[in-house]
Design a protein around this motif. Structure first.
Motif, PDB file in Angstrom:
ATOM      1  N   ASP A 179      57.506   9.678  21.510  1.00 55.51           N
ATOM      2  CA  ASP A 179      58.916   9.300  21.660  1.00 55.51           C
ATOM      3  C   ASP A 179      59.201   8.809  23.073  1.00 55.51           C
ATOM      4  O   ASP A 179      59.967   7.845  23.265  1.00 55.51           O
ATOM      5  CB  ASP A 179      59.824  10.491  21.329  1.00 55.51           C
ATOM      6  CG  ASP A 179      59.794  10.863  19.848  1.00 55.51           C
ATOM      7  OD1 ASP A 179      59.331  10.031  19.047  1.00 55.51           O
ATOM      8  OD2 ASP A 179      60.204  11.988  19.511  1.00 55.51           O
ATOM      9  N   ALA A 180      58.586   9.484  24.055  1.00 56.00           N
ATOM     10  CA  ALA A 180      58.782   9.060  25.448  1.00 56.00           C
ATOM     11  C   ALA A 180      58.191   7.671  25.678  1.00 56.00           C
ATOM     12  O   ALA A 180      58.792   6.830  26.366  1.00 56.00           O
ATOM     13  CB  ALA A 180      58.152  10.073  26.401  1.00 56.00           C
ATOM     14  N   ARG A 181      57.006   7.425  25.086  1.00 57.13           N
ATOM     15  CA  ARG A 181      56.399   6.098  25.222  1.00 57.13           C
ATOM     16  C   ARG A 181      57.264   5.033  24.557  1.00 57.13           C
ATOM     17  O   ARG A 181      57.456   3.940  25.109  1.00 57.13           O
ATOM     18  CB  ARG A 181      54.997   6.096  24.625  1.00 57.13           C
ATOM     19  CG  ARG A 181      53.952   6.799  25.485  1.00 57.13           C
ATOM     20  CD  ARG A 181      52.547   6.510  24.981  1.00 57.13           C
ATOM     21  NE  ARG A 181      52.314   7.111  23.671  1.00 57.13           N
ATOM     22  CZ  ARG A 181      51.812   8.301  23.480  1.00 57.13           C
ATOM     23  NH1 ARG A 181      51.497   9.061  24.508  1.00 57.13           N
ATOM     24  NH2 ARG A 181      51.607   8.771  22.253  1.00 57.13           N
ATOM     25  N   ASN A 182      57.778   5.341  23.362  1.00 53.38           N
ATOM     26  CA  ASN A 182      58.642   4.375  22.678  1.00 53.38           C
ATOM     27  C   ASN A 182      59.902   4.102  23.474  1.00 53.38           C
ATOM     28  O   ASN A 182      60.356   2.953  23.566  1.00 53.38           O
ATOM     29  CB  ASN A 182      59.003   4.896  21.289  1.00 53.38           C
ATOM     30  CG  ASN A 182      57.819   4.896  20.347  1.00 53.38           C
ATOM     31  OD1 ASN A 182      56.864   4.145  20.530  1.00 53.38           O
ATOM     32  ND2 ASN A 182      57.860   5.750  19.332  1.00 53.38           N
ATOM     33  N   ALA A 183      60.490   5.173  24.044  1.00 53.31           N
ATOM     34  CA  ALA A 183      61.698   4.999  24.857  1.00 53.31           C
ATOM     35  C   ALA A 183      61.404   4.158  26.090  1.00 53.31           C
ATOM     36  O   ALA A 183      62.214   3.308  26.493  1.00 53.31           O
ATOM     37  CB  ALA A 183      62.264   6.361  25.260  1.00 53.31           C
ATOM     38  N   GLU A 184      60.231   4.382  26.684  1.00 50.14           N
ATOM     39  CA  GLU A 184      59.864   3.615  27.878  1.00 50.14           C
ATOM     40  C   GLU A 184      59.617   2.153  27.522  1.00 50.14           C
ATOM     41  O   GLU A 184      60.026   1.244  28.256  1.00 50.14           O
ATOM     42  CB  GLU A 184      58.619   4.224  28.519  1.00 50.14           C
ATOM     43  CG  GLU A 184      58.221   3.598  29.845  1.00 50.14           C
ATOM     44  CD  GLU A 184      59.233   3.828  30.946  1.00 50.14           C
ATOM     45  OE1 GLU A 184      59.131   3.175  31.994  1.00 50.14           O
ATOM     46  OE2 GLU A 184      60.141   4.673  30.756  1.00 50.14           O
ATOM     47  N   ARG A 185      58.950   1.922  26.365  1.00 50.55           N
ATOM     48  CA  ARG A 185      58.744   0.535  25.938  1.00 50.55           C
ATOM     49  C   ARG A 185      60.081  -0.154  25.672  1.00 50.55           C
ATOM     50  O   ARG A 185      60.266  -1.323  26.024  1.00 50.55           O
ATOM     51  CB  ARG A 185      57.871   0.506  24.680  1.00 50.55           C
ATOM     52  CG  ARG A 185      56.398   0.711  24.944  1.00 50.55           C
ATOM     53  CD  ARG A 185      55.568   0.322  23.736  1.00 50.55           C
ATOM     54  NE  ARG A 185      55.738   1.273  22.651  1.00 50.55           N
ATOM     55  CZ  ARG A 185      54.936   2.297  22.421  1.00 50.55           C
ATOM     56  NH1 ARG A 185      53.897   2.498  23.214  1.00 50.55           N
ATOM     57  NH2 ARG A 185      55.137   3.119  21.416  1.00 50.55           N
ATOM     58  N   THR A 186      61.011   0.583  25.063  1.00 52.75           N
ATOM     59  CA  THR A 186      62.336   0.015  24.813  1.00 52.75           C
ATOM     60  C   THR A 186      63.045  -0.306  26.115  1.00 52.75           C
ATOM     61  O   THR A 186      63.682  -1.356  26.260  1.00 52.75           O
ATOM     62  CB  THR A 186      63.183   0.997  23.985  1.00 52.75           C
ATOM     63  OG1 THR A 186      62.512   1.268  22.745  1.00 52.75           O
ATOM     64  CG2 THR A 186      64.558   0.428  23.701  1.00 52.75           C
ATOM     65  N   ARG A 187      62.928   0.612  27.077  1.00 51.61           N
ATOM     66  CA  ARG A 187      63.577   0.382  28.377  1.00 51.61           C
ATOM     67  C   ARG A 187      62.987  -0.835  29.072  1.00 51.61           C
ATOM     68  O   ARG A 187      63.718  -1.665  29.637  1.00 51.61           O
ATOM     69  CB  ARG A 187      63.414   1.615  29.262  1.00 51.61           C
ATOM     70  CG  ARG A 187      64.212   1.552  30.560  1.00 51.61           C
ATOM     71  CD  ARG A 187      63.898   2.732  31.453  1.00 51.61           C
ATOM     72  NE  ARG A 187      62.557   2.637  31.988  1.00 51.61           N
ATOM     73  CZ  ARG A 187      62.248   1.910  33.063  1.00 51.61           C
ATOM     74  NH1 ARG A 187      63.180   1.213  33.691  1.00 51.61           N
ATOM     75  NH2 ARG A 187      61.012   1.878  33.515  1.00 51.61           N
ATOM     76  N   ILE A 188      61.644  -0.965  29.029  1.00 48.40           N
ATOM     77  CA  ILE A 188      61.002  -2.106  29.671  1.00 48.40           C
ATOM     78  C   ILE A 188      61.420  -3.406  28.987  1.00 48.40           C
ATOM     79  O   ILE A 188      61.713  -4.411  29.645  1.00 48.40           O
ATOM     80  CB  ILE A 188      59.474  -1.931  29.644  1.00 48.40           C
ATOM     81  CG1 ILE A 188      59.066  -0.744  30.533  1.00 48.40           C
ATOM     82  CG2 ILE A 188      58.780  -3.197  30.121  1.00 48.40           C
ATOM     83  CD1 ILE A 188      57.608  -0.371  30.414  1.00 48.40           C
ATOM     84  N   ALA A 189      61.440  -3.378  27.628  1.00 49.95           N
ATOM     85  CA  ALA A 189      61.866  -4.571  26.901  1.00 49.95           C
ATOM     86  C   ALA A 189      63.304  -4.949  27.250  1.00 49.95           C
ATOM     87  O   ALA A 189      63.638  -6.131  27.391  1.00 49.95           O
ATOM     88  CB  ALA A 189      61.734  -4.337  25.401  1.00 49.95           C
ATOM     89  N   ARG A 190      64.150  -3.924  27.406  1.00 46.02           N
ATOM     90  CA  ARG A 190      65.544  -4.176  27.749  1.00 46.02           C
ATOM     91  C   ARG A 190      65.655  -4.785  29.151  1.00 46.02           C
ATOM     92  O   ARG A 190      66.415  -5.729  29.374  1.00 46.02           O
ATOM     93  CB  ARG A 190      66.319  -2.863  27.663  1.00 46.02           C
ATOM     94  CG  ARG A 190      67.821  -3.025  27.636  1.00 46.02           C
ATOM     95  CD  ARG A 190      68.449  -1.748  27.120  1.00 46.02           C
ATOM     96  NE  ARG A 190      68.015  -0.596  27.885  1.00 46.02           N
ATOM     97  CZ  ARG A 190      67.839   0.625  27.376  1.00 46.02           C
ATOM     98  NH1 ARG A 190      68.051   0.824  26.100  1.00 46.02           N
ATOM     99  NH2 ARG A 190      67.462   1.634  28.131  1.00 46.02           N
ATOM    100  N   GLU A 191      64.880  -4.238  30.095  1.00 44.11           N
ATOM    101  CA  GLU A 191      64.911  -4.775  31.461  1.00 44.11           C
ATOM    102  C   GLU A 191      64.409  -6.216  31.480  1.00 44.11           C
ATOM    103  O   GLU A 191      64.990  -7.073  32.141  1.00 44.11           O
ATOM    104  CB  GLU A 191      64.040  -3.903  32.370  1.00 44.11           C
ATOM    105  CG  GLU A 191      64.629  -2.536  32.682  1.00 44.11           C
ATOM    106  CD  GLU A 191      65.812  -2.634  33.633  1.00 44.11           C
ATOM    107  OE1 GLU A 191      65.942  -3.649  34.335  1.00 44.11           O
ATOM    108  OE2 GLU A 191      66.612  -1.688  33.663  1.00 44.11           O
ATOM    109  N   LEU A 192      63.304  -6.473  30.744  1.00 46.53           N
ATOM    110  CA  LEU A 192      62.784  -7.840  30.702  1.00 46.53           C
ATOM    111  C   LEU A 192      63.801  -8.793  30.079  1.00 46.53           C
ATOM    112  O   LEU A 192      63.975  -9.920  30.547  1.00 46.53           O
ATOM    113  CB  LEU A 192      61.474  -7.869  29.907  1.00 46.53           C
ATOM    114  CG  LEU A 192      60.245  -7.304  30.618  1.00 46.53           C
ATOM    115  CD1 LEU A 192      59.076  -7.219  29.652  1.00 46.53           C
ATOM    116  CD2 LEU A 192      59.876  -8.153  31.824  1.00 46.53           C
ATOM    117  N   HIS A 193      64.460  -8.310  29.031  1.00 48.22           N
ATOM    118  CA  HIS A 193      65.488  -9.145  28.405  1.00 48.22           C
ATOM    119  C   HIS A 193      66.597  -9.477  29.390  1.00 48.22           C
ATOM    120  O   HIS A 193      67.003 -10.637  29.527  1.00 48.22           O
ATOM    121  CB  HIS A 193      66.066  -8.431  27.178  1.00 48.22           C
ATOM    122  CG  HIS A 193      67.205  -9.161  26.539  1.00 48.22           C
ATOM    123  ND1 HIS A 193      68.504  -9.059  26.985  1.00 48.22           N
ATOM    124  CD2 HIS A 193      67.231 -10.030  25.496  1.00 48.22           C
ATOM    125  CE1 HIS A 193      69.278  -9.819  26.247  1.00 48.22           C
ATOM    126  NE2 HIS A 193      68.546 -10.416  25.323  1.00 48.22           N
TER     127      HIS A 193
END
Length: 385
Positions: A179-193
């Protein structure tokens, strides 16, 4: 001198064999104490006999193998069981006999292979031992042997429960980590967006406008310079994002506080051909945690959407700094065109809503009556989330 607070840490660093050895040594020493002689486990009612050399062998077999009860569990169980059989058949009744339940708990907890075979073999061996003890002894009832077998089965069951509990905890930690990895991937995707979409959209709009300025060299040069400047800003923001992902890499200078860069963001959007009216009220607080970054992202995403869906339409940006919150409102009047830039996936607004919700604020994005849109956000200040 060793700090006492470090002793538990040093103990955990030891190999499991070294950590389990003291228990075996303790049982072995206790078996040699005269006051405890004959006070060990007794099954079958055989009279206690004086210790001899074979008693020492039985004591060693029952105690020392506990050192490998987690590393070579099956070997430990076999040796302890052999020592226990010698102890009971010879009538020593050593204190080390208490090692058998410990070995069974360890087997139930740590044995991975041959679990069923070990249960069957252990049960057969206990039946054989019980028959021989009954033959040699004063004729104890079968209830005594059955009761002792149930006690040993309970020890195995306790170990099996510990094993299942440990597996459940490992699974829980695995889920938490995933879950932490998924949340981090989501955060990174959001920042890149947030970082890429705004700059790329501005560059697309500016380059599209440049196609129609070939007859005006001065304006064409200004537009191309804006494209170049936007590209450099995109590279700088990406570099800062990569530095956040890998703090040990890169020596970039600290970023300017996001809210302080809203004006720069507005100027960049104006150079892309979007008329923007910017109003900032109040004084930014000295410490706003991540609220200023979220406010910046709200303005950035809203201006990106203005370029996409209402290019050329009048746009207003209001940032109001309160004592405990930041209020952002960005709107367009619907007089522009959305044909000059690519469409989006809707991820930006969804990501903004998540960010604002995490901070305990309010977020809305609605169509206005004149065909434009209005984005509003109330972001509590002082959060480090």
């Amino acid at each position: 001198m060793i700090d006492r607070r470090r002793i538990p840490e040093l103990w955990r660093r030891l190999d499991v064999t070294a950590r389990d050895l003291p228990l075996g040594v303790l049982l072995l020493v206790a078996s040699l104490v005269p006051a405890l002689r004959g006070n060990g486990t007794e099954v079958g009612g055989l009279p206690t006999r004086p210790a001899d050399a074979l008693a020492g062998v039985a004591a060693v077999l029952q105690s020392v193998p506990l050192a490998v009860r987690r590393r070579w569990t099956l070997v430990c169980l076999a040796l302890v069981s052999l020592g226990f059989a010698i102890d009971q058949l010879r009538g020593y009744h050593l204190f080390a006999g208490t090692a058998l339940p410990i070995a069974l708990i360890s087997a139930g907890s740590y044995l991975e292979k041959y679990r069923r075979a070990a249960l069957v073999a252990g049960s057969v061996a206990f039946v054989a031992l019980s028959v021989e003890l009954y033959r040699r002894g004063p004729g104890e009832t079968a209830l005594e042997f059955v009761t002792f077998y149930l006690v040993l089965a309970l020890a195995w069951g306790i170990g099996a429960w510990m094993r299942s509990a440990r597996a459940a905890e490992a699974e829980r930690r695995s889920r938490v980590a995933e879950d932490a990895r998924n949340a981090e991937r989501t955060r990174i995707a959001r920042e890149l967006h947030d970082v890429v979409t705004h700059h790329v959209t501005a560059m697309v709009v500016q380059s599209e406008a440049a196609r129609y300025l070939t007859a005006a060299p001065d304006r064409l040069d200004e537009t191309l310079a804006a494209v170049s400047d936007t590209g450099r800003r995109a590279i700088t923001d990406l570099r800062h994002l990569l530095d956040l992902l890998n703090p040990d890499h890169g020596t970039s200078e600290p970023r300017t506080p996001p809210v302080g860069r809203v004006l720069t963001l507005v100027e960049q959007t104006r150079r892309a051909g979007q008329p923007v009216e910017f109003t900032e009220e109040g004084t930014p607080a000295a410490a706003t945690g991540s609220s200023d970054l979220v406010a910046y992202r709200v303005v950035q995403e809203a201006l990106t959407n203005a370029l996409k869906y209402d290019h050329g339409g009048r746009t207003s940006v209001l940032v109001r700094h309160g004592e405990r919150e930041i209020t952002v409102e960005v709107g367009t009047d619907g007089s522009g065109s959305g044909a000059a830039s690519p469409g989006g996936s809707g991820r930006g607004l969804a990501g903004l809503r998540e960010r604002v919700d995490v901070l305990g604020g309010d977020f809305s994005a609605d169509r206005s009556t004149d065909g434009g849109f209005v984005v509003r956000a109330r972001i509590p200040g002082g959060s480090t989330s």
